[in-house]
Design an enzyme around this catalytic site. Structure first.
Site, mmCIF file in Angstrom:
data_model
loop_
_atom_site.group_PDB
_atom_site.id
_atom_site.type_symbol
_atom_site.label_atom_id
_atom_site.label_comp_id
_atom_site.label_asym_id
_atom_site.label_seq_id
_atom_site.Cartn_x
_atom_site.Cartn_y
_atom_site.Cartn_z
ATOM 1 N N ASP A 1 16.034 35.925 76.640
ATOM 2 C CA ASP A 1 16.614 35.866 77.967
ATOM 3 C C ASP A 1 15.516 35.349 78.909
ATOM 4 O O ASP A 1 14.364 35.179 78.516
ATOM 5 C CB ASP A 1 17.152 37.253 78.383
ATOM 6 C CG ASP A 1 18.189 37.125 79.493
ATOM 7 O OD1 ASP A 1 19.019 38.039 79.632
ATOM 8 O OD2 ASP A 1 18.184 36.092 80.197
HETATM 9 C C1 GLC Z 1 19.743 35.608 83.150
HETATM 10 C C2 GLC Z 1 20.724 36.440 82.368
HETATM 11 C C3 GLC Z 1 21.311 35.724 81.189
HETATM 12 C C4 GLC Z 1 21.407 34.245 81.502
HETATM 13 C C5 GLC Z 1 19.980 33.717 81.607
HETATM 14 C C6 GLC Z 1 19.942 32.228 81.971
HETATM 15 O O1 GLC Z 1 18.696 36.415 83.605
HETATM 16 O O2 GLC Z 1 20.295 37.709 81.918
HETATM 17 O O3 GLC Z 1 22.586 36.313 80.909
HETATM 18 O O4 GLC Z 1 22.089 33.568 80.469
HETATM 19 O O5 GLC Z 1 19.215 34.450 82.544
HETATM 20 O O6 GLC Z 1 20.444 32.040 83.255
#
Ligand code: GLC
Length: 754
Positions: A296
């Site tokens: 993430d």
């Molecule tokens: C965010 C979220 C995730 C998302 C990623 C990219 O913090 O936790 O669900 O896909 O970053 O935006």
């Protein structure tokens, strides 16, 4: 006679011939798939032989552009790094023109390996669909797949190869803002939705430029942060995880999801992003996942904040060892991985495994044949925001609305209704209707006000309350218009921005002022309809008790206004069911239907599991939802199975006893009466959405197999024990018919032999 005799002779020959034909076709399809896999393997292997260690590490690097969806990090001169072949993927780059521009940079590199463009296409792209929890309320898997297919079509036409969806985290605590992004509180239903969404995004052929890679997230158990506090620690046993949170991830993988995203939280005290038990042992080894795992946002670098790595170098080593294939936004891999491999602290085979997984997905998308195949402005123009997309959005949005109350049958609005007092600024807010994680073109969104103005009624609109402060505005004027009207429609709720990431809230009650306004409106005697607009289960006791009718409309996206009006006027009979329990009081949270018996089962009696000061019962239970018609259940029977995989069949009759056609979600719950471990009082193990005309009756039959009867042990074994089970079939988790069944020891022994 001769003909019949000839047919008698001919039939087995025909059957044999058709069996041979279909086997040949099947085998040729299978072999051509094998051939394709072999061709991909040869291509990727030969490419990897040419790659330097730095170029290999580059494939594991994902850089954010344009805007961040997490804390800002230094990304350096990433355009130079792209041109040198040291970046594998970008996130938040969108549009045929912009993706083409970045891809042209990548084509300057030595090996011309194409970039992968990823983005959070969570509930539609330029055409916004209901927030996922709202879409889940449809209990219509075809509609859910159709929504994902439309999102994929539009995103792919805008140069995007990969969506960071579906989010499949089970959530029991609606203080956590991201319950908006999932399918609610039930793992069985969450698994069905995960499959539908993966199928919708990926289709049958990833090389089709109308499909994109999906991403099952957030692995794992991100939906269970202690106290519902965003990014908080998760603490549960492996058995609790397996029985209540695991299935949607597993289902998404079994449906063929191309990627998985690791979660921010820790799991069994190890950050998921460097959790070898999750990423390698369970996901890749046990489940055979052959796609790739992306972290993430910053989550690999944040292992340092977890205090499970002293620095980026240790985080990089732990990540690659645990099975993390791509790093989103931080620079642990780009700064340290090549050195770790050169100094033999990380074996080359771990790096090669990650690189191969990523290159294979690029190959499957057809990017090596044509890196620009998704970046066509002509196609973008013809596909994005098309009439077809808006028709899809309306179809799904109508089915997501849940009728919670309809006293006096105020709804559907009759042709006698000539004047409607529409109250609430939310009815004019396209921004709120598109909500968080929106990619929608809000200029094209149809608000409730827009749609109602097109109806053949006089609309007396009042803002009612300040959208930011909830301060009531001009109550007297509002009430004067309400008194003139045949019906009042009052839009209340939390703001569209109030659910999603970083939106945990300790207080999920709808603003007191909004509820007081509803009470004042209802007190005029004008029939009052409340539209609850939200991205999570909320508390709104005063408003729902004062109103005659209540519709939960969630945030419905680009066609919100048309969908709500179609439901208000009965052009569509609402068929949604709640995918999550609505609490009566904050003190009940987390509240969910599949609670355990305990040694003193929940009741309002003394010495029983309960509170001193509030009831156990929720405001609305899981699976609850009304219709403009009535359905009655009868004649539940538990019938014999087939002696092999189907141990029994549960049959129930459902009749439409009302005056309108409608759809009903028939739900099957199962209770394991006695088991080696404590089991919930009931669990959803089947559902069927059926359409019935007035007077029509249907018999719904559910097959009972191992999948409905077993549970997972701490060591992740799936166990089905002989003994007594109770089956419950009905309209929600509290209203059903039930019947008993005993799984014989002999049958259990037979199952054990298999
Ligand atoms: C965010 C979220 C995730 C998302 C990623 C990219 O913090 O936790 O669900 O896909 O970053 O935006």
């Amino acid at each position: 006679m001769v003909t019949r005799y000839a047919l008698t002779l001919l039939r087995p020959l025909l059957m044999a011939a058709s069996a041979v034909f279909f086997m040949t076709v099947f085998q040729s399809c299978a072999s051509s798939q094998d051939d394709e896999e072999r061709r991909m393997d040869r291509f990727v292997s030969s490419l990897m032989k040419k790659m330097t260690i730095e170029e290999k590490v580059g494939q594991l690097v994902q850089i954010p552009a344009n805007f961040t969806t997490g804390p800002e990090v230094e990304t350096g001169d990433y355009k130079k790094a792209i041109a040198e072949g040291y970046v594998g993927s970008m996130l938040n780059v969108e549009g045929a023109a912009e993706t083409r521009k970045y891809q042209e940079l990548a084509m300057q590199s030595r090996l011309k390996i194409p970039l992968l463009f990823g983005k959070d296409v969570i509930h539609g792209y330029r055409t916004g669909f209901p927030v996922p929890i709202g879409e889940a309320a449809s209990f219509d898997l075809e509609a859910i797949e159709r929504s994902a297919r439309c999102a994929a079509r539009e995103a792919a036409a805008s140069g995007i190869h990969w969506t960071f969806a579906p989010m499949v985290d089970v959530g029991w605590d609606s203080r956590w803002g991201r319950v908006m992004e999932g399918a609610g509180e039930d793992p069985y239903y969450g698994a069905a939705v995960a499959r539908a969404r993966v199928r919708g995004f990926q289709g049958d052929d990833l090389s089709d430029t109308l499909t994109i890679l999906s991403c099952v997230k957030h692995f794992a158990a991100y939906g269970a942060p202690i106290a519902g506090k965003e990014y908080n620690s998760v603490d549960m046993s492996m058995g609790q995880f397996a029985n209540f949170y695991m299935l949607p991830y597993k289902a998404g993988i079994e449906a063929g999801a191309a990627t998985v995203m690791s979660a921010f939280n820790d799991f069994c005290s190890v950050p998921c992003t460097v959790n070898r038990q999750l990423l390698r042992d369970i996901l890749k080894d046990d489940w055979g996942f052959d796609g790739f795992v992306v972290s993430d946002y910053n989550s690999l670098g944040e292992v340092i904040n977890h205090r499970c790595a002293a620095d980026g170098r240790e985080a990089a080593r732990k990540g690659i060892e645990a099975g993390l294939d791509m790093e989103m936004s931080t620079d642990c891999y780009s700064s340290h991985l090549a050195g770790l491999v050169r100094e033999k602290e990380v074996p080359m085979k771990l790096l090669d495994d990650a690189v191969r997984r990523i290159l294979e997905q690029k190959y499957r998308l057809g990017l090596f044949e044509d890196p620009f195949r998704y970046s066509s402005e002509a196609r973008e123009k013809s596909i994005v925001s098309s009439a077809e997309s808006h028709a899809d959005a309306l179809y799904v949005s109508e089915r997501s609305v849940v009728l919670l109350k309809n006293e006096g049958n105020i709804l559907p609005l009759s042709p006698d209704v000539k004047t409607v007092a529409l109250v609430g600024g939310l009815s004019k807010s396209a921004h709120d209707m598109c909500a968080k994680w929106s990619c929608a073109d809000e200029r094209l969104a149809v608000t409730l006000y827009d749609a109602m103005m097109r109806r053949d009624v006089e609309v007396l609109y009042n803002e009612g309350y300040n959208l930011d402060t909830d301060e009531i505005l001009d109550m007297e004027k509002t009430l004067a218009d309400v008194r003139k009207a045949d019906v009042a429609v009052v839009a209340i709720g939390e703001r569209g921005e109030y659910s999603g990431e970083m939106r945990s809230r300790g207080d999920i009650e709808i603003a007191r002022e909004q509820q007081e306004l509803v009470q004042a409106i209802a007190a005029t005697g004008t029939p009052t309809v409340v539209l609850l607009m939200c991205g999570r289960p909320v508390i709104f006791n005063e408003a729902r008790q004062a109103a005659g009718s209540v519709l939960c409309t969630w945030w419905l996206g680009s066609e919100a206004g048309n969908a709500i009006c179609n439901v208000l006027w009965g052009d569509y009979n609402p068929s949604g069911k709640l995918p999550a329990t609505f609490p009566l009081h904050h003190g009940q949270i987390p509240i969910y239907y599949q609670y355990k018996s305990t040694g003193r089962p929940a009741s309002n009696g003394w010495w029983h599991s309960r509170y001193m000061d509030i009831p156990n019962e929720p405001a609305y239970p899981f699976g609850y939802g009304l219709s403009y018609t009535e359905f009655s259940y009868s004649d539940l029977q538990v019938l014999p199975g087939d002696g092999k995989d189907v141990h029994a069949r549960v049959s129930v009759k459902v009749a439409n006893t009302g005056s309108r056609s409608g759809e009903e979600v028939v739900q099957l719950y199962v209770r394991d009466e006695v088991a080696a471990i404590t089991r919930p009082v009931k669990e959803l193990k089947g559902f069927r959405k059926i359409a019935l005309d007035p007077g029509e009756t249907a018999e719904v039959v559910f097959d009972i197999t191992d999948a409905q009867l077993g549970f997972w042990t701490e060591s992740l074994e799936y166990v089905v024990e002989p003994g007594d089970f109770t089956f419950m079939a009905g309209t929600d988790s509290e209203h059903f018919l039930s019947g008993g069944f005993t799984l014989e020891e002999s049958l259990h022994l037979k199952m054990k032999e298999r």
